[in-house]
Design a protein around this motif. Sequence first.
Motif, short mmCIF file in Angstrom:
data_model
loop_
_atom_site.label_atom_id
_atom_site.label_comp_id
_atom_site.label_asym_id
_atom_site.label_seq_id
_atom_site.Cartn_x
_atom_site.Cartn_y
_atom_site.Cartn_z
N GLN A 186 0.82 -1.21 0.00
CA GLN A 186 0.00 0.00 0.00
C GLN A 186 0.85 1.26 0.00
N ALA A 187 1.90 1.24 0.84
CA ALA A 187 2.77 2.42 0.93
C ALA A 187 3.48 2.68 -0.40
N VAL A 188 3.92 1.62 -1.06
CA VAL A 188 4.60 1.77 -2.35
C VAL A 188 3.65 2.37 -3.38
N GLN A 189 2.44 1.82 -3.48
CA GLN A 189 1.48 2.33 -4.46
C GLN A 189 1.09 3.78 -4.15
N SER A 190 1.00 4.10 -2.86
CA SER A 190 0.68 5.47 -2.46
C SER A 190 1.78 6.44 -2.87
N LEU A 191 3.02 6.06 -2.62
CA LEU A 191 4.15 6.92 -2.98
C LEU A 191 4.26 7.08 -4.50
N LEU A 192 3.97 6.01 -5.24
CA LEU A 192 3.99 6.10 -6.70
C LEU A 192 2.92 7.08 -7.19
N ALA A 193 1.75 7.05 -6.54
CA ALA A 193 0.67 7.96 -6.93
C ALA A 193 1.07 9.40 -6.66
N LEU A 194 1.62 9.66 -5.48
CA LEU A 194 2.03 11.02 -5.14
C LEU A 194 3.14 11.52 -6.06
N GLY A 195 4.08 10.61 -6.35
CA GLY A 195 5.18 11.00 -7.23
C GLY A 195 4.72 11.27 -8.64
N SER A 196 3.72 10.50 -9.11
CA SER A 196 3.21 10.70 -10.47
C SER A 196 2.48 12.02 -10.62
N GLY A 197 1.88 12.50 -9.53
CA GLY A 197 1.11 13.73 -9.60
C GLY A 197 1.93 14.97 -9.83
N GLY A 198 3.14 14.97 -9.30
CA GLY A 198 4.00 16.14 -9.47
C GLY A 198 3.39 17.40 -8.89
N LEU A 199 3.60 18.51 -9.56
CA LEU A 199 3.17 19.81 -9.04
C LEU A 199 1.68 20.06 -9.31
N PHE A 200 1.22 19.76 -10.52
CA PHE A 200 -0.15 20.10 -10.90
C PHE A 200 -1.05 18.88 -11.11
N GLY A 201 -0.52 17.67 -11.02
CA GLY A 201 -1.33 16.47 -11.15
C GLY A 201 -1.56 16.05 -12.59
N VAL A 202 -2.08 14.84 -12.76
CA VAL A 202 -2.34 14.31 -14.11
C VAL A 202 -3.73 14.69 -14.60
N GLY A 203 -4.54 15.30 -13.73
CA GLY A 203 -5.89 15.71 -14.11
C GLY A 203 -6.95 14.93 -13.35
N LEU A 204 -8.04 15.58 -13.00
CA LEU A 204 -9.13 14.95 -12.27
C LEU A 204 -9.70 13.77 -13.05
N GLY A 205 -9.75 12.63 -12.41
CA GLY A 205 -10.29 11.42 -13.02
C GLY A 205 -9.27 10.61 -13.81
N LYS A 206 -8.02 11.08 -13.88
CA LYS A 206 -7.03 10.42 -14.73
C LYS A 206 -5.97 9.64 -13.95
N SER A 207 -6.24 9.33 -12.70
CA SER A 207 -5.29 8.56 -11.89
C SER A 207 -5.06 7.17 -12.48
N VAL A 208 -3.82 6.73 -12.40
CA VAL A 208 -3.47 5.38 -12.82
C VAL A 208 -3.55 4.41 -11.65
N GLN A 209 -3.13 4.86 -10.47
CA GLN A 209 -3.06 3.98 -9.30
C GLN A 209 -4.43 3.52 -8.83
N LYS A 210 -5.49 4.27 -9.16
CA LYS A 210 -6.82 3.84 -8.75
C LYS A 210 -7.35 2.70 -9.63
N ASN A 211 -6.63 2.39 -10.70
CA ASN A 211 -7.04 1.30 -11.60
C ASN A 211 -6.66 -0.04 -11.01
N LEU A 212 -7.15 -0.28 -9.78
CA LEU A 212 -6.98 -1.55 -9.07
C LEU A 212 -5.54 -1.81 -8.64
N TYR A 213 -4.68 -0.79 -8.65
CA TYR A 213 -3.34 -0.94 -8.11
C TYR A 213 -3.35 -0.66 -6.61
N LEU A 214 -3.89 0.49 -6.23
CA LEU A 214 -4.00 0.87 -4.83
C LEU A 214 -5.31 0.31 -4.28
N PRO A 215 -5.25 -0.61 -3.29
CA PRO A 215 -6.47 -1.25 -2.78
C PRO A 215 -7.45 -0.22 -2.18
#
Length: 382
Positions: A240-269
């Motif tokens: 969980q911690a790894v997937q969470s850190l990957l999500a935060l790192g992927s977002g960067g300063l402004f994020g990938v956009g609302l609704g466009k998360s990759v980690q919510k695609n069944l990666y992060l429980p």
Amino acid sequence: MAKKIRRKKNNLKKERSADFLLMIFTLSLVIFGLIMVFSASYYYSISQDGTPYSYLKKHGAWAMIGFGLMMFAASTDYRKYKKLAIPGIIISVALLCLIFTPLGVTVNGATRWIGVGSITLMPGEIAKLAAILFVSWYLSEDMSRIGSIKRGILPMLGIMAVLAGLIIKQPNLSTAITVCGIIVAMMLVAGMKWRYFFGAAGAGVAGILSILLFMKDSYWYTRLTSFTDPFADPLNEGYQAVQSLLALGSGGLFGVGLGKSVQKNLYLPEPQNDFILAIIGEELGFIGVLLLMALYCLFLWRGIHVAINAPDQFGMLLGSGIVLMVAIQVILNIAVVTSSMPATGINLPFISYGGNALLIFMFSAGVLINISRHSPKNTGVE
């Protein structure tokens, strides 16, 4: 006679005033939570129920009920809750004990719920509010108690030990830390001497060290050490911690956009729950998280303002306890999501999916609003 009539009108006007900003900040958090629960649960909801709207509908229903509770609490004299202090703490302990009976519901190795049919109750959430109410009543009845070890310190530590012990047994470390943090912080607000605080903190540190040194094969040793390097076991304890850190790192300063998360695609429980902040960070970036924290700070600012201007000691302690509950839980959730503490169940106030927590927080916000209505100063907008 005219003066008496004007005085009555002024008193009525004062009683009707409330902290309008506090209500606005609360509703803003809830609405933002609805949006993010929908976004975070989109694919998980499809995989579980075949529709992307399942969690949005359920969370929306809880939010509507919570709004009703908030309005009820905002219109009910907070001083009436004094009568519930002792029954509340007794019921809270009884509910925590019921978890370890056949009524207990186990999910992912933790038994934190009581289930009766389709209805589930989380006693740990109720314990927070029960503790706040009891400590507020007990200390406000005689403020000199906090200066006495026998009459003030030990009874509070006893309540804290009973509640924390039952919650840890579930196991639920973060909720136990929250309950202990609330009680100790309220004791400091009431005037407890700092040496007692440092003594309690020293005892806690000693307990953690004993686990690290002498209980290396225990569950708690694994929980207390896995967060320090989650990438050492990325598929089990650190997942969980790894997937969470990957999500935060992927977002960067402004994020990938609302609704466009990759980690919510069944990666992060279950991303709509305790780790929803990671999805917020991925989709809205550091700026989005910063704005959310600013909104929390505004809520806490108004809450502190209400507590400071409360008309009596009970209102001051009750308001302080509610503010502390929100603040401590936000801090712990950030710590869990950023792998700064063990990954245990701690929701983000007003944001994470979950009916029990949302109802408790919205009801508590209503209590704060009611305290503001009785303030000798006009703390809100009429």
